[in-house]
Design a protein around this motif. Sequence first.
Motif, PDB file in Angstrom:
ATOM      1  N   ALA A 128      47.499   5.630  26.882  1.00 16.55           N
ATOM      2  CA  ALA A 128      46.539   6.733  26.800  1.00 16.55           C
ATOM      3  C   ALA A 128      46.446   7.454  28.140  1.00 16.55           C
ATOM      4  O   ALA A 128      46.379   8.685  28.186  1.00 16.55           O
ATOM      5  N   ALA A 129      46.470   6.697  29.237  1.00 17.01           N
ATOM      6  CA  ALA A 129      46.437   7.312  30.570  1.00 17.01           C
ATOM      7  C   ALA A 129      47.692   8.142  30.810  1.00 17.01           C
ATOM      8  O   ALA A 129      47.631   9.239  31.386  1.00 17.01           O
ATOM      9  N   ALA A 130      48.853   7.651  30.335  1.00 16.47           N
ATOM     10  CA  ALA A 130      50.104   8.390  30.498  1.00 16.47           C
ATOM     11  C   ALA A 130      50.077   9.686  29.692  1.00 16.47           C
ATOM     12  O   ALA A 130      50.523  10.732  30.175  1.00 16.47           O
ATOM     13  N   VAL A 131      49.550   9.623  28.466  1.00 14.99           N
ATOM     14  CA  VAL A 131      49.436  10.826  27.635  1.00 14.99           C
ATOM     15  C   VAL A 131      48.533  11.846  28.318  1.00 14.99           C
ATOM     16  O   VAL A 131      48.843  13.037  28.380  1.00 14.99           O
ATOM     17  N   SER A 132      47.424  11.395  28.855  1.00 14.31           N
ATOM     18  CA  SER A 132      46.496  12.295  29.536  1.00 14.31           C
ATOM     19  C   SER A 132      47.137  12.917  30.775  1.00 14.31           C
ATOM     20  O   SER A 132      47.001  14.115  31.023  1.00 14.31           O
ATOM     21  N   ALA A 133      47.844  12.107  31.551  1.00 13.56           N
ATOM     22  CA  ALA A 133      48.509  12.615  32.750  1.00 13.56           C
ATOM     23  C   ALA A 133      49.598  13.626  32.369  1.00 13.56           C
ATOM     24  O   ALA A 133      49.746  14.666  33.025  1.00 13.56           O
ATOM     25  N   LEU A 134      50.356  13.323  31.315  1.00 12.17           N
ATOM     26  CA  LEU A 134      51.400  14.241  30.860  1.00 12.17           C
ATOM     27  C   LEU A 134      50.801  15.566  30.414  1.00 12.17           C
ATOM     28  O   LEU A 134      51.286  16.638  30.771  1.00 12.17           O
ATOM     29  N   ARG A 135      49.727  15.502  29.625  1.00 11.23           N
ATOM     30  CA  ARG A 135      49.057  16.723  29.167  1.00 11.23           C
ATOM     31  C   ARG A 135      48.623  17.578  30.340  1.00 11.23           C
ATOM     32  O   ARG A 135      48.901  18.771  30.405  1.00 11.23           O
ATOM     33  N   GLY A 136      47.961  16.966  31.297  1.00 11.49           N
ATOM     34  CA  GLY A 136      47.479  17.721  32.452  1.00 11.49           C
ATOM     35  C   GLY A 136      48.610  18.320  33.270  1.00 11.49           C
ATOM     36  O   GLY A 136      48.543  19.486  33.676  1.00 11.49           O
ATOM     37  N   ALA A 137      49.648  17.538  33.489  1.00 10.27           N
ATOM     38  CA  ALA A 137      50.781  18.035  34.289  1.00 10.27           C
ATOM     39  C   ALA A 137      51.505  19.171  33.578  1.00 10.27           C
ATOM     40  O   ALA A 137      51.854  20.180  34.202  1.00 10.27           O
ATOM     41  N   VAL A 138      51.724  19.026  32.271  1.00  4.98           N
ATOM     42  CA  VAL A 138      52.417  20.072  31.518  1.00  4.98           C
ATOM     43  C   VAL A 138      51.588  21.352  31.511  1.00  4.98           C
ATOM     44  O   VAL A 138      52.133  22.450  31.688  1.00  4.98           O
ATOM     45  N   GLU A 183      42.855   7.824  17.668  1.00  9.33           N
ATOM     46  CA  GLU A 183      43.564   7.747  18.939  1.00  9.33           C
ATOM     47  C   GLU A 183      44.802   6.886  18.738  1.00  9.33           C
ATOM     48  O   GLU A 183      44.732   5.757  18.250  1.00  9.33           O
ATOM     49  N   LEU A 184      45.964   7.434  19.094  1.00 14.43           N
ATOM     50  CA  LEU A 184      47.226   6.749  18.842  1.00 14.43           C
ATOM     51  C   LEU A 184      47.580   5.760  19.941  1.00 14.43           C
ATOM     52  O   LEU A 184      48.308   4.808  19.699  1.00 14.43           O
TER      53      LEU A 184
END
Length: 145
Positions: free
Chosen positions: A10-20, A3-4
């Motif tokens: 990590a929360a921002a990456v998850s939110a970005l993934r879901g939104a995209v 995990e990077l």
Amino acid sequence: MPELFSGDDAAAVSALRGAVMRLSRRLKNQRVDESLSPTEMSVLGTLARRGHATPGELARKEHVQPPSMTRIVAMLEAKGLVRLEPHPDDRRQKVVTQTEQAEAMLDESRRKRNAWLAELASGLDADEWAKLRAAAPVLEKLAEM
């Protein structure tokens, strides 16, 4: 794969993934030609950006097996959306190029999707719109990596 990011990142990456992913699904529903699959549309988009490519190059770019790309190219050719031409350096290969019909369809599709996205963006305030404009090149970079 380690995990990077942790915590807020990590929360921002998850939110970005879901939104995209959600936005991508909604954009895909704004298709002009319902008879083409998302992969077939993606192949046409790749050809629009590159100008031409061999079926093997398209298979690598689209992350599909070469036999699958052969079938996709054959279907697109049957619909008059691509042409197969002799490779200039290797007679064993063919080069795939899009036709004017494909170019017109892609232009119409872009107009429809841009209009839909512009309508969504019109609901943003000035600060949100500025942030989105600033993020666009970064998202483009991620899409090309």
